[in-house]
Design an enzyme around this catalytic site. Structure first.
Site, PDB file in Angstrom:
ATOM      1  N   LYS A 129      60.083   8.576 -42.640  1.00 37.69           N
ATOM      2  CA  LYS A 129      60.654   8.532 -43.987  1.00 37.69           C
ATOM      3  C   LYS A 129      59.547   8.803 -44.991  1.00 37.69           C
ATOM      4  CE  LYS A 129      58.969   5.624 -45.971  1.00 37.69           C
ATOM      5  NZ  LYS A 129      57.513   5.383 -46.317  1.00 37.69           N
ATOM      6  N   TYR A 214      62.670   1.958 -49.582  1.00 39.24           N
ATOM      7  CA  TYR A 214      63.115   0.786 -48.806  1.00 39.24           C
ATOM      8  C   TYR A 214      64.179   0.007 -49.582  1.00 39.24           C
ATOM      9  CZ  TYR A 214      59.366   1.464 -45.442  1.00 39.24           C
ATOM     10  OH  TYR A 214      58.556   1.980 -44.469  1.00 39.24           O
TER      11      TYR A 214
HETATM   12  P1  NAD Z   1      47.946   9.011 -43.227  1.00 34.37           P
HETATM   13  O1  NAD Z   1      47.320   9.744 -44.359  1.00 34.37           O
HETATM   14  O2  NAD Z   1      47.306   7.757 -42.773  1.00 34.37           O
HETATM   15  O3  NAD Z   1      48.066   9.967 -41.962  1.00 34.37           O
HETATM   16  C1  NAD Z   1      48.509  11.294 -42.072  1.00 34.37           C
HETATM   17  C2  NAD Z   1      48.038  12.090 -40.884  1.00 34.37           C
HETATM   18  O4  NAD Z   1      48.394  13.459 -41.104  1.00 34.37           O
HETATM   19  C3  NAD Z   1      46.541  12.039 -40.666  1.00 34.37           C
HETATM   20  O5  NAD Z   1      46.254  11.934 -39.297  1.00 34.37           O
HETATM   21  C4  NAD Z   1      46.058  13.386 -41.189  1.00 34.37           C
HETATM   22  O6  NAD Z   1      44.882  13.854 -40.559  1.00 34.37           O
HETATM   23  C5  NAD Z   1      47.248  14.264 -40.826  1.00 34.37           C
HETATM   24  N1  NAD Z   1      47.295  15.497 -41.592  1.00 34.37           N
HETATM   25  C6  NAD Z   1      47.516  16.714 -41.065  1.00 34.37           C
HETATM   26  N2  NAD Z   1      47.467  17.651 -42.009  1.00 34.37           N
HETATM   27  C7  NAD Z   1      47.187  17.021 -43.143  1.00 34.37           C
HETATM   28  C8  NAD Z   1      46.994  17.474 -44.494  1.00 34.37           C
HETATM   29  N3  NAD Z   1      47.099  18.766 -44.831  1.00 34.37           N
HETATM   30  N4  NAD Z   1      46.728  16.544 -45.440  1.00 34.37           N
HETATM   31  C9  NAD Z   1      46.658  15.238 -45.141  1.00 34.37           C
HETATM   32  N5  NAD Z   1      46.819  14.756 -43.865  1.00 34.37           N
HETATM   33  C10 NAD Z   1      47.104  15.641 -42.902  1.00 34.37           C
HETATM   34  O7  NAD Z   1      49.457   8.747 -43.645  1.00 34.37           O
HETATM   35  P2  NAD Z   1      50.441   7.682 -42.971  1.00 34.37           P
HETATM   36  O8  NAD Z   1      50.399   6.428 -43.741  1.00 34.37           O
HETATM   37  O9  NAD Z   1      50.190   7.647 -41.512  1.00 34.37           O
HETATM   38  O10 NAD Z   1      51.861   8.369 -43.281  1.00 34.37           O
HETATM   39  C11 NAD Z   1      52.396   9.378 -42.455  1.00 34.37           C
HETATM   40  C12 NAD Z   1      53.924   9.335 -42.547  1.00 34.37           C
HETATM   41  O11 NAD Z   1      54.370   8.081 -42.072  1.00 34.37           O
HETATM   42  C13 NAD Z   1      54.458   9.470 -43.972  1.00 34.37           C
HETATM   43  O12 NAD Z   1      55.663  10.172 -43.933  1.00 34.37           O
HETATM   44  C14 NAD Z   1      54.729   8.033 -44.393  1.00 34.37           C
HETATM   45  O13 NAD Z   1      55.751   7.908 -45.358  1.00 34.37           O
HETATM   46  C15 NAD Z   1      55.175   7.447 -43.068  1.00 34.37           C
HETATM   47  N6  NAD Z   1      54.948   5.991 -42.990  1.00 34.37           N
HETATM   48  C16 NAD Z   1      55.987   5.220 -42.596  1.00 34.37           C
HETATM   49  C17 NAD Z   1      55.842   3.858 -42.513  1.00 34.37           C
HETATM   50  C18 NAD Z   1      56.993   3.017 -42.047  1.00 34.37           C
HETATM   51  O14 NAD Z   1      56.877   1.787 -42.104  1.00 34.37           O
HETATM   52  N7  NAD Z   1      58.064   3.604 -41.553  1.00 34.37           N
HETATM   53  C19 NAD Z   1      54.624   3.274 -42.848  1.00 34.37           C
HETATM   54  C20 NAD Z   1      53.562   4.081 -43.230  1.00 34.37           C
HETATM   55  C21 NAD Z   1      53.744   5.456 -43.299  1.00 34.37           C
END
Ligand code: NAD
Length: 365
Positions: A129, A214
């Site tokens: 999401k 949420y």
């Molecule tokens: P994050 O920034 O920690 O991780 C993103 C990942 O994508 C990294 O490994 C990064 O290297 C990679 N990536 C690849 N290409 C990229 C680019 N061009 N720019 C930036 N990063 C790139 O983010 P996150 O917190 O892991 O979030 C990822 C997804 O998960 C999002 O959609 C977020 O909304 C979702 N999320 C959901 C929950 C939940 O509880 N359901 C919680 C946190 C995040």
């Protein structure tokens, strides 16, 4: 199947329907293989460690732009060499029969591309999401999965979280009488101004896309209704370096067909995590309501009665979420939070932004 498995299988049809999940045949032996795309905070920090809690899902592949990290994670979690991919050779997952499902854990602007490429490679998709940066992208994702004959599920973990399920069950069973009012505030304090979450092109928007969703999703699953209109107001300090491109606070009112009013607040400048349902005979109060752990539920006139919910469908909310998709694939059922569910939220979010911009009530069709 061991004894615990037999007992779980026997009870699963009853508990599944009580939780709003489709009844599924017991399929104890089979585990579907998942490829995690994006080894960031959520993919690596939260999802990958959860496969140990799953009955029908296992980790078989990783997709990362950082080969050293991918190798290290693969070694730690027993992913074979042939299961390591990068963003360039991603499409060759089509030749890897170990992979049944691709789980997209990337910045929001990349969700549509990797969902569509995964479907074209013949894989089912779990996408985080918010589903995508626009409803147009969501529609393209749904169409691509449909064309490929593959399932699409959105990572709405709270639909598998025990306190949320119990709150919804009590509300639907009339436990607080006739529901009149829903309220939810969700927020956290954003830090680094350069984070992708604060860049509109990568996030699609600010707090509402990331955390306010949420509150919106809870308004829909707790009431069991779809809003007929929204009215929103945004408050953002554009001089704050974090909020040059995206909103900080946005509050929005939702009108439901039954007359229930939903009132939601989304923030990137304060921590809050709360869901409140008010009926004519009492209240259901969750605080925190949608966190990873430590959610608490009270039912009654005030907070004097803390409720311990029955266990959710999985050992954890994530195990329940992952195994739900696996069982939907095995039994050819539609996930309870499929692409259409993600699209509905994004359509409402677009209307909330429009309402705030145009300062008027927006009717939803
Ligand atoms: P994050 O920034 O920690 O991780 C993103 C990942 O994508 C990294 O490994 C990064 O290297 C990679 N990536 C690849 N290409 C990229 C680019 N061009 N720019 C930036 N990063 C790139 O983010 P996150 O917190 O892991 O979030 C990822 C997804 O998960 C999002 O959609 C977020 O909304 C979702 N999320 C959901 C929950 C939940 O509880 N359901 C919680 C946190 C995040």
């Amino acid at each position: 199947m061991n004894r615990r498995g037999l007992v779980l299988a026997a009870g699963s049809a009853i508990t599944a329907s009580a939780m709003g999940l489709p009844a599924m045949a017991a399929t104890p032996e089979r585990k579907l293989g998942y490829a995690i795309v994006g080894l960031g905070g959520y993919g690596l920090g939260i999802i990958i460690p959860q496969f140990k809690n799953c009955q029908h899902s296992k980790l078989v592949a990783l997709v990362s732009g950082d080969p050293a990290k991918a190798k290290r994670v693969a070694a730690e979690y027993g992913v074979p060499e042939r299961g390591i991919y990068n963003y360039e050779n991603f499409d060759s997952i089509k030749d890897n029969p170990d992979i049944d499902v691709v789980y997209v854990c990337l910045p929001v602007s990349m969700h549509a591309e990797y969902t569509i490429r995964a479907a074209q490679a013949g894989k089912h998709v779990m996408c985080e999401k918010p589903m995508a940066v626009s409803s147009k992208e969501c529609e393209a994702m749904i169409a691509a999965c449909k064309k490929a004959g593959k399932k699409l599920m959105i990572g709405y973990r709270c639909h598998f979280e025990a306190n949320n399920l119990e709150a919804r069950r009590i509300a639907r069973a009339g436990g607080i009488g006739k529901l009149r009012y829903f309220r939810s505030e969700h927020g956290f304090t954003a830090g680094n101004p350069n984070a992708w979450r604060l860049k509109k092109a990568m996030s699609g928007g600010g707090s509402l896309m990331d955390i306010g969703i949420y509150a919106l999703n809870a308004a829909r699953y707790m009431t069991g209704e779809e809003p007929v209109s929204v009215y929103a107001k945004e408050t953002t300090d554009r001089n704050d370096p974090r909020f040059r491109e995206v909103e900080d606070m946005i509050e929005f009112q939702l009108e439901f067909p039954s007359g229930v009013i939903g009132s939601c607040m989304s923030m990137y400048s304060a921590n809050q995590n709360h869901i409140l349902l008010i009926g004519d005979k009492g209240r259901i109060d969750l605080e925190p309501g949608t966190r990873y752990e430590g959610n608490q539920l009270w039912v009654g006139q005030d907070r004097s009665k803390l409720v311990t919910p029955p266990p959710g469908p999985g050992a954890t909310q994530w195990a329940g979420q992952l195994d739900h998709l696996s069982l939907c694939i095995i039994n050819n059922k539609e996930p309870i939070v499929g692409g259409e569910e993600g699209l509905r939220d994004i359509r409402i979010i677009e209307a909330v932004y429009r309402s705030a911009r145009e300062q008027k009530r927006i009717a939803l069709t």
